[in-house]
Scaffold this motif. Structure first.
Motif, PDB file in Angstrom:
ATOM      1  N   LYS A  65     -12.744  15.274  10.902  1.00  0.00           N
ATOM      2  CA  LYS A  65     -11.467  15.297   9.477  1.00  0.00           C
ATOM      3  C   LYS A  65     -11.105  14.052   9.612  1.00  0.00           C
ATOM      4  O   LYS A  65     -10.507  13.145  10.680  1.00  0.00           O
ATOM      5  CB  LYS A  65     -10.485  16.179  10.135  1.00  0.00           C
ATOM      6  CG  LYS A  65     -10.829  17.596  10.305  1.00  0.00           C
ATOM      7  CD  LYS A  65      -9.635  18.557  10.735  1.00  0.00           C
ATOM      8  CE  LYS A  65      -8.321  18.479   9.762  1.00  0.00           C
ATOM      9  NZ  LYS A  65      -7.415  19.325  10.658  1.00  0.00           N
ATOM     10  N   VAL A  66     -11.158  13.484   8.235  1.00  0.00           N
ATOM     11  CA  VAL A  66     -10.947  11.879   8.104  1.00  0.00           C
ATOM     12  C   VAL A  66      -9.424  11.824   7.244  1.00  0.00           C
ATOM     13  O   VAL A  66      -9.455  12.571   6.150  1.00  0.00           O
ATOM     14  CB  VAL A  66     -12.186  11.228   7.564  1.00  0.00           C
ATOM     15  CG1 VAL A  66     -11.753   9.831   6.808  1.00  0.00           C
ATOM     16  CG2 VAL A  66     -13.326  11.203   8.398  1.00  0.00           C
ATOM     17  N   MET A  67      -8.840  10.864   7.710  1.00  0.00           N
ATOM     18  CA  MET A  67      -7.476  10.507   6.746  1.00  0.00           C
ATOM     19  C   MET A  67      -7.942   9.025   5.898  1.00  0.00           C
ATOM     20  O   MET A  67      -7.840   8.128   6.825  1.00  0.00           O
ATOM     21  CB  MET A  67      -6.173  10.509   7.585  1.00  0.00           C
ATOM     22  CG  MET A  67      -5.149  10.222   6.690  1.00  0.00           C
ATOM     23  SD  MET A  67      -4.666  11.465   5.519  1.00  0.00           S
ATOM     24  CE  MET A  67      -3.790  12.762   6.991  1.00  0.00           C
ATOM     25  N   TYR A  68      -8.030   8.995   4.606  1.00  0.00           N
ATOM     26  CA  TYR A  68      -7.978   7.708   4.149  1.00  0.00           C
ATOM     27  C   TYR A  68      -6.746   7.084   3.838  1.00  0.00           C
ATOM     28  O   TYR A  68      -5.872   7.599   3.146  1.00  0.00           O
ATOM     29  CB  TYR A  68      -8.910   7.905   2.901  1.00  0.00           C
ATOM     30  CG  TYR A  68     -10.413   8.365   3.095  1.00  0.00           C
ATOM     31  CD1 TYR A  68     -11.188   7.206   3.540  1.00  0.00           C
ATOM     32  CD2 TYR A  68     -10.715   9.492   2.639  1.00  0.00           C
ATOM     33  CE1 TYR A  68     -12.400   7.769   3.742  1.00  0.00           C
ATOM     34  CE2 TYR A  68     -12.071   9.820   3.009  1.00  0.00           C
ATOM     35  CZ  TYR A  68     -12.875   8.900   3.360  1.00  0.00           C
ATOM     36  OH  TYR A  68     -14.327   9.311   3.844  1.00  0.00           O
ATOM     37  N   ILE A  69      -6.420   5.799   4.288  1.00  0.00           N
ATOM     38  CA  ILE A  69      -5.209   5.226   4.097  1.00  0.00           C
ATOM     39  C   ILE A  69      -5.399   4.104   3.138  1.00  0.00           C
ATOM     40  O   ILE A  69      -5.999   3.051   3.370  1.00  0.00           O
ATOM     41  CB  ILE A  69      -4.656   4.518   5.390  1.00  0.00           C
ATOM     42  CG1 ILE A  69      -4.493   5.791   6.711  1.00  0.00           C
ATOM     43  CG2 ILE A  69      -3.140   3.882   5.282  1.00  0.00           C
ATOM     44  CD1 ILE A  69      -4.245   5.101   7.882  1.00  0.00           C
ATOM     45  N   ASN A  70      -4.974   4.317   1.792  1.00  0.00           N
ATOM     46  CA  ASN A  70      -5.144   3.507   0.800  1.00  0.00           C
ATOM     47  C   ASN A  70      -4.012   2.997   0.119  1.00  0.00           C
ATOM     48  O   ASN A  70      -3.851   2.350  -0.881  1.00  0.00           O
ATOM     49  CB  ASN A  70      -6.214   3.868  -0.282  1.00  0.00           C
ATOM     50  CG  ASN A  70      -5.540   5.274  -0.777  1.00  0.00           C
ATOM     51  OD1 ASN A  70      -4.416   5.588  -0.620  1.00  0.00           O
ATOM     52  ND2 ASN A  70      -6.818   6.151  -1.164  1.00  0.00           N
ATOM     53  N   LYS A  71      -2.626   3.208   0.689  1.00  0.00           N
ATOM     54  CA  LYS A  71      -1.577   2.680   0.241  1.00  0.00           C
ATOM     55  C   LYS A  71      -0.549   2.478   1.522  1.00  0.00           C
ATOM     56  O   LYS A  71      -0.784   2.950   2.593  1.00  0.00           O
ATOM     57  CB  LYS A  71      -0.895   3.971  -0.502  1.00  0.00           C
ATOM     58  CG  LYS A  71      -1.421   4.103  -1.941  1.00  0.00           C
ATOM     59  CD  LYS A  71      -0.662   5.402  -2.645  1.00  0.00           C
ATOM     60  CE  LYS A  71      -1.351   5.863  -3.919  1.00  0.00           C
ATOM     61  NZ  LYS A  71      -0.404   6.882  -4.555  1.00  0.00           N
ATOM     62  N   MET A  72       0.076   1.413   1.090  1.00  0.00           N
ATOM     63  CA  MET A  72       0.952   1.069   2.171  1.00  0.00           C
ATOM     64  C   MET A  72       2.843   0.765   1.569  1.00  0.00           C
ATOM     65  O   MET A  72       2.694   0.665   0.535  1.00  0.00           O
ATOM     66  CB  MET A  72       0.767  -0.173   2.889  1.00  0.00           C
ATOM     67  CG  MET A  72       0.387  -1.440   1.984  1.00  0.00           C
ATOM     68  SD  MET A  72      -0.468  -2.509   2.909  1.00  0.00           S
ATOM     69  CE  MET A  72      -0.766  -3.696   1.444  1.00  0.00           C
ATOM     70  N   GLN A  73       3.515   0.605   2.551  1.00  0.00           N
ATOM     71  CA  GLN A  73       4.993   0.434   2.052  1.00  0.00           C
ATOM     72  C   GLN A  73       4.810  -1.024   1.404  1.00  0.00           C
ATOM     73  O   GLN A  73       5.782  -1.160   0.487  1.00  0.00           O
ATOM     74  CB  GLN A  73       5.931   0.400   3.289  1.00  0.00           C
ATOM     75  CG  GLN A  73       7.232   0.043   2.816  1.00  0.00           C
ATOM     76  CD  GLN A  73       8.178   0.078   4.197  1.00  0.00           C
ATOM     77  OE1 GLN A  73       7.614   0.169   5.431  1.00  0.00           O
ATOM     78  NE2 GLN A  73       9.401   0.073   4.082  1.00  0.00           N
ATOM     79  N   TRP A  74       4.252  -1.992   1.940  1.00  0.00           N
ATOM     80  CA  TRP A  74       4.582  -3.479   1.449  1.00  0.00           C
ATOM     81  C   TRP A  74       3.285  -3.529   0.412  1.00  0.00           C
ATOM     82  O   TRP A  74       2.048  -3.428   0.751  1.00  0.00           O
ATOM     83  CB  TRP A  74       4.608  -4.371   2.482  1.00  0.00           C
ATOM     84  CG  TRP A  74       5.511  -4.110   3.587  1.00  0.00           C
ATOM     85  CD1 TRP A  74       5.177  -3.482   4.835  1.00  0.00           C
ATOM     86  CD2 TRP A  74       6.986  -3.907   3.507  1.00  0.00           C
ATOM     87  NE1 TRP A  74       6.276  -2.986   5.676  1.00  0.00           N
ATOM     88  CE2 TRP A  74       7.435  -3.508   4.713  1.00  0.00           C
ATOM     89  CE3 TRP A  74       7.694  -4.270   2.763  1.00  0.00           C
ATOM     90  CZ2 TRP A  74       8.713  -3.346   5.112  1.00  0.00           C
ATOM     91  CZ3 TRP A  74       9.171  -4.330   3.048  1.00  0.00           C
ATOM     92  CH2 TRP A  74       9.681  -3.798   4.178  1.00  0.00           C
ATOM     93  N   SER A  75       3.573  -4.203  -0.654  1.00  0.00           N
ATOM     94  CA  SER A  75       2.698  -4.872  -1.484  1.00  0.00           C
ATOM     95  C   SER A  75       2.479  -6.313  -1.178  1.00  0.00           C
ATOM     96  O   SER A  75       3.548  -6.930  -0.902  1.00  0.00           O
ATOM     97  CB  SER A  75       3.066  -4.674  -3.017  1.00  0.00           C
ATOM     98  OG  SER A  75       4.290  -5.314  -3.157  1.00  0.00           O
TER      99      SER A  75
END
Length: 336
Positions: A65-75
């Motif tokens: 099971k994979v979780m893609y992290i493509n957003k973050m709090q800081w730009s």
């Protein structure tokens, strides 16, 4: 009665097995608040992860099971420690939920910071034979689990994040070679006093909730005090402000003051702005600025002692250091 219920909830969450904690977290969040519930649950989870990381990682990879992290709090177009800590907290949250994290930040934007610029994937050593059976995208951009402003090399919070840094912050081959080459040029840092001093946007904008930075003279005096009572072959100065570096060279001699190869920002800096808006006329400037900054912090972490104002770079040095600093003086002047 409400206080009693909250206290019982906190104690229960501290001892609850992870699989039940995940299921009941929404309920606990309603009782004690989402931020506190998350922090307790993730702190408890990391304590278990520290004891059984290899077993847990292999089990998760096997499940596929994979979780893609493509957003973050800081730009941001360049790398900084706030971004690193934000992404690491999302890695921990993914593991807590039972997923293998894969970071895909800004992968389609060549000029903006991407994880692959400098780092391997968090579980790369385990994922060679990963067969993805299910996947989802991380909806959150922030969870209530971060190192905050560290002033000490001890304590549960330091120990947990020290484990996180050394487990998940793995340099890719290109970055490792670059940093090691700079280290070779500077020589062995085992008998070097590391100093971090911020100027430019930090002291100009005084960001609310961030540690107040010491005056340059205060840092010079503390470095002099440490040097008078201990023998170091050199001082490594990590700063974005060339006037600060020159002040150390004038005080202690150019032959004794070291720095990595980098650009300085003070001559281009406009008061009240952020240094992220400063650009230099060179190819892949955002990548180069980020690499120079990361390398500087890694080299700082390799020094034998530390004198620093408290900021993101100080946090990195404390957590990435291979061994505790022999002398560690972090200025604590309150918050802006």
């Amino acid at each position: 009665m409400k206080k009693l219920i909250k206290d019982i909830t906190r104690r229960f969450l501290y001892v609850l097995p992870t699989q039940f904690s995940r299921q009941l977290l929404p309920l606990f969040s309603r009782i004690i608040g989402a931020d506190e519930a998350q922090k307790i649950a993730l702190t408890r989870f990391v304590s278990k992860l520290m004891l059984n990381y290899d077993k847990i990682a292999r089990r998760l990879v096997k499940r596929g099971k994979v979780m893609y992290i493509n957003k973050m709090q800081w730009s941001g177009s360049y790398f900084n420690i706030a971004i690193l800590n934000n992404l690491l907290s999302l890695v921990i949250y993914s593991l807590y939920l039972g997923y293998v994290p894969i970071i895909q930040i800004n992968e389609d934007a060549e000029c903006n910071f991407s994880w692959w610029w400098f780092f391997k994937q968090p579980l790369e050593q385990y994922t060679k034979d990963l067969k993805i059976r299910a996947s989802k995208t991380m909806k959150k951009v922030q969870v209530s689990y971060s190192p905050g402003w560290l002033f000490s090399q001890t304590g549960e919070w330091h120990d947990q994040w020290h484990f996180i840094y050394h487990t998940f912050v793995k340099l890719n081959d290109t970055t490792q070679k670059y940093v090691d080459s700079e280290n070779t040029a500077l020589g062995d840092l085992d008998n070097v006093l590391g100093v971090l001093v911020r100027g430019t946007d930090y002291t100009s904008t005084k960001p609310k909730g961030h540690p107040i930075q010491p005056e340059l003279n205060d840092v010079l005096m503390k470095a002099r005090e440490v040097l008078e009572n201990n023998q170091y072959r050199a001082i490594y100065v990590a700063t974005e402000d060339e006037t600060y570096f020159n002040a150390f060279a004038l005080e202690f001699g150019t032959e004794k003051v070291l720095s990595n190869e980098r650009v300085y920002y003070d001559k281009k800096y406009i008061p009240g702005t952020l240094i992220g808006s400063i650009h230099f006329d060179r190819e892949n400037d955002n990548y180069q600025k980020s690499l120079e900054y990361l390398s500087s912090m890694i080299l700082l972490s390799r020094c034998s002692s530390l004198v620093a104002g408290n900021c993101g770079g100080t946090c990195f040095a404390l957590l990435y250091a291979r061994e505790p600093f022999r002398i560690c003086n972090i200025f604590n002047k309150g918050l802006y």
